[in-house]
Write an enzyme that holds these catalytic residues in place. Structure first.
Site, PDB file in Angstrom:
ATOM      1  CE1 TYR A 187      -4.905  -4.994  -2.224  1.00 32.50           C
ATOM      2  CE2 TYR A 187      -5.150  -4.605   0.235  1.00 32.50           C
ATOM      3  CZ  TYR A 187      -5.446  -4.590  -1.103  1.00 32.50           C
ATOM      4  OH  TYR A 187      -7.085  -4.111  -1.310  1.00 32.50           O
ATOM      5  CD  GLU A 240      -6.674 -12.269  -3.202  1.00 33.28           C
ATOM      6  OE1 GLU A 240      -5.915 -11.445  -3.723  1.00 33.28           O
ATOM      7  OE2 GLU A 240      -8.037 -12.162  -3.581  1.00 33.28           O
ATOM      8  CE  LYS A 242     -10.279  -2.601  -2.733  1.00 31.62           C
ATOM      9  NZ  LYS A 242      -9.184  -1.961  -3.552  1.00 31.62           N
ATOM     10  CB  VAL A 254      -7.026   8.088  -1.348  1.00 31.96           C
ATOM     11  CG1 VAL A 254      -7.055   6.650  -0.908  1.00 31.96           C
ATOM     12  CG2 VAL A 254      -6.045   8.925  -0.366  1.00 31.96           C
ATOM     13  CB  THR A 278      -7.456  -0.762 -10.902  1.00 31.25           C
ATOM     14  OG1 THR A 278      -7.299  -2.180 -11.264  1.00 31.25           O
ATOM     15  CG2 THR A 278      -7.096  -0.401  -9.673  1.00 31.25           C
ATOM     16  CG  HIS A 331      -9.754  -7.317  -3.645  1.00 28.90           C
ATOM     17  ND1 HIS A 331      -8.482  -7.261  -4.387  1.00 28.90           N
ATOM     18  CD2 HIS A 331      -9.736  -8.727  -3.137  1.00 28.90           C
ATOM     19  CE1 HIS A 331      -8.045  -8.359  -4.512  1.00 28.90           C
ATOM     20  NE2 HIS A 331      -8.601  -9.143  -3.786  1.00 28.90           N
ATOM     21  NE  ARG A 378     -12.477  -1.751  -8.484  1.00 29.88           N
ATOM     22  CZ  ARG A 378     -11.734  -2.835  -8.725  1.00 29.88           C
ATOM     23  NH1 ARG A 378     -11.179  -2.953 -10.077  1.00 29.88           N
ATOM     24  NH2 ARG A 378     -11.150  -3.701  -7.761  1.00 29.88           N
ATOM     25  CG  ASN A 413     -10.562   0.390  -6.271  1.00 30.26           C
ATOM     26  OD1 ASN A 413     -10.555  -0.185  -5.076  1.00 30.26           O
ATOM     27  ND2 ASN A 413      -9.573  -0.205  -7.046  1.00 30.26           N
TER      28      ASN A 413
END
Length: 143
Positions: free
Chosen positions: A52, A133, A12, A116, A94, A122, A105, A119
């Site tokens: 999502y 996906e 991310k 916000v 998460t 994904h 993570r 993390n």
């Protein structure tokens, strides 16, 4: 014999910005999994809505959308035996503040003053979810 599975990994924007792309790739490869496809992506709203789909009606959806468009992401298709579960476990909880040390993570994520949830990564959580996906982010990929 069990066939290899495929899973999607997205580094991310915060993982890209803090320069953990190589760290994440190294962890995946050290476990013996194969990176079948890799690219840097500037996510569109359409791609994120399809990815999502189950969160677009949630109150936190605008936050996810803004976060995932803060900068580029790095997408990977990874293959191996039971890779979906293994990579999902490597990612950790998460919430990066609750993720165990030794997970991606837990080691590279943190909480930020704006609240916000950033993390780092994904990972797909099911084989069917991974296939869905991968088609979004790697429409050219052939299983």
């Amino acid at each position: 014999m069990v066939e290899d599975e495929y899973t999607l990994v997205l580094v991310k924007p915060d993982g890209v910005k803090t320069r953990h792309i190589g760290d994440i790739i190294t962890r995946i490869e050290r476990k013996g999994y194969r990176i079948e496809a890799l690219k840097m992506i500037n996510a569109t709203e359409d791609e994120l809505e399809r990815h999502y789909y189950d969160k677009t009606d949630k109150p936190f959806w605008p936050e996810i959308l803004t976060y995932m468009m803060e900068g580029p992401i790095v997408g990977m298709v990874v293959s191996g035996t039971n890779v979906v579960e293994a990579i999902h476990n490597m990612a950790g909880a998460t919430n990066p503040g609750q993720a165990e040390w030794g997970t991606i993570r837990g080691d590279f994520g943190r909480e930020w003053p704006d609240g916000v949830l950033r993390n780092v990564i994904h990972t797909s959580d099911t084989v069917d979810g991974a296939a869905r996906e991968i088609k979004i982010w790697f429409p050219e990929f052939k299983f």
